[in-house]
Motif scaffolding. Structure first.
Motif, PDB file in Angstrom:
ATOM      1  N   CYS A  39       0.831  -1.215   0.000  1.00  0.00           N
ATOM      2  CA  CYS A  39       0.000   0.000   0.000  1.00  0.00           C
ATOM      3  C   CYS A  39       0.859   1.257   0.000  1.00  0.00           C
ATOM      4  O   CYS A  39       0.397   2.326  -0.358  1.00  0.00           O
ATOM      5  CB  CYS A  39      -0.906  -0.043   1.228  1.00  0.00           C
ATOM      6  SG  CYS A  39      -1.961   1.385   1.446  1.00  0.00           S
ATOM      7  N   ASP A  41       2.519   2.261   2.813  1.00  0.00           N
ATOM      8  CA  ASP A  41       2.514   2.825   4.172  1.00  0.00           C
ATOM      9  C   ASP A  41       3.907   2.726   4.792  1.00  0.00           C
ATOM     10  O   ASP A  41       4.563   1.699   4.698  1.00  0.00           O
ATOM     11  CB  ASP A  41       1.557   2.051   5.093  1.00  0.00           C
ATOM     12  CG  ASP A  41       0.183   1.894   4.490  1.00  0.00           C
ATOM     13  OD1 ASP A  41      -0.326   2.882   3.950  1.00  0.00           O
ATOM     14  OD2 ASP A  41      -0.363   0.771   4.565  1.00  0.00           O
ATOM     15  N   CYS A  64      -1.856   5.307   4.345  1.00  0.00           N
ATOM     16  CA  CYS A  64      -3.283   5.442   4.072  1.00  0.00           C
ATOM     17  C   CYS A  64      -4.036   5.706   5.379  1.00  0.00           C
ATOM     18  O   CYS A  64      -3.466   5.617   6.472  1.00  0.00           O
ATOM     19  CB  CYS A  64      -3.799   4.182   3.395  1.00  0.00           C
ATOM     20  SG  CYS A  64      -3.722   2.733   4.455  1.00  0.00           S
ATOM     21  N   CYS A 126      -2.384  -2.975   6.390  1.00  0.00           N
ATOM     22  CA  CYS A 126      -2.336  -1.558   6.761  1.00  0.00           C
ATOM     23  C   CYS A 126      -2.631  -1.411   8.253  1.00  0.00           C
ATOM     24  O   CYS A 126      -1.998  -0.617   8.946  1.00  0.00           O
ATOM     25  CB  CYS A 126      -3.369  -0.765   5.962  1.00  0.00           C
ATOM     26  SG  CYS A 126      -3.173  -0.908   4.181  1.00  0.00           S
TER      27      CYS A 126
HETATM   28 ZN    ZN Z   1      -2.344   1.174   3.745  1.00  0.00          ZN
END
Ligand code: ZN
Length: 148
Positions: A39, A41, A64, A126
């Motif tokens: 993602c 992150d 995120c 996440c």
């Molecule tokens: Zn994320």
């Protein structure tokens, strides 16, 4: 149920917009970095642990909404806890998010707002990134954590 869902979303949005304990700490006793390449992150976690108590727990980074909210909720939840309590909560949270969907412990408190994330397996990473980074920090692991 949809009211509850709205409430959960509100908490996540609030913690993402206004993350708690979001600042670098210069005098940390424990720190670690974590990445979630899936993602994008990234976060860095700083702790001050004295007499086995988490006296301060801060983070910084970019990610995120889920990763930021999860890290913020985690720092809020673990502040003032002992290292053993933090390890226990990590395991409960991990079970809650990944292993056993039926696990609901009152020890999780507000962390339960992340329940909705379980429906999106890619986003679970996440939500758990901050926690894996916490584990690394507690165990003084020098290599950055990656969820992949
Ligand atoms: Zn994320």
């Amino acid at each position: 149920m949809s009211d509850l869902r709205d409430l959960y979303q509100e908490v996540i949005i609030d913690h993402n917009r206004n993350p708690r304990n979001f600042a670098k700490l210069d005098n940390s006793t424990h720190e670690a970095e974590g990445f979630n390449p899936l993602c994008g992150d990234k976060l860095k976690l700083y702790l001050i642990i004295k007499n086995n108590i988490i006296e301060k727990i801060n983070f910084e980074g970019s990610g995120c909404a889920i990763s930021t909210a999860s890290a913020s909720l985690m720092t809020e939840h673990l502040l003032g806890k002992t290292v053993e309590e933090a390890e226990k909560i990590f395991k409960l949270f991990h079970d809650f998010m990944i292993t056993d969907i039926s696990t609901v412990s009152t020890d999780l408190g507000k962390l339960k707002v992340l329940a909705g994330v379980r429906e999106y397996p890619a986003r679970v990473k996440c939500a758990t990134l901050a926690w894996h980074t916490l584990e690394a920090a507690l165990h003084q692991q020098k290599i950055p954590v990656s969820t992949e």
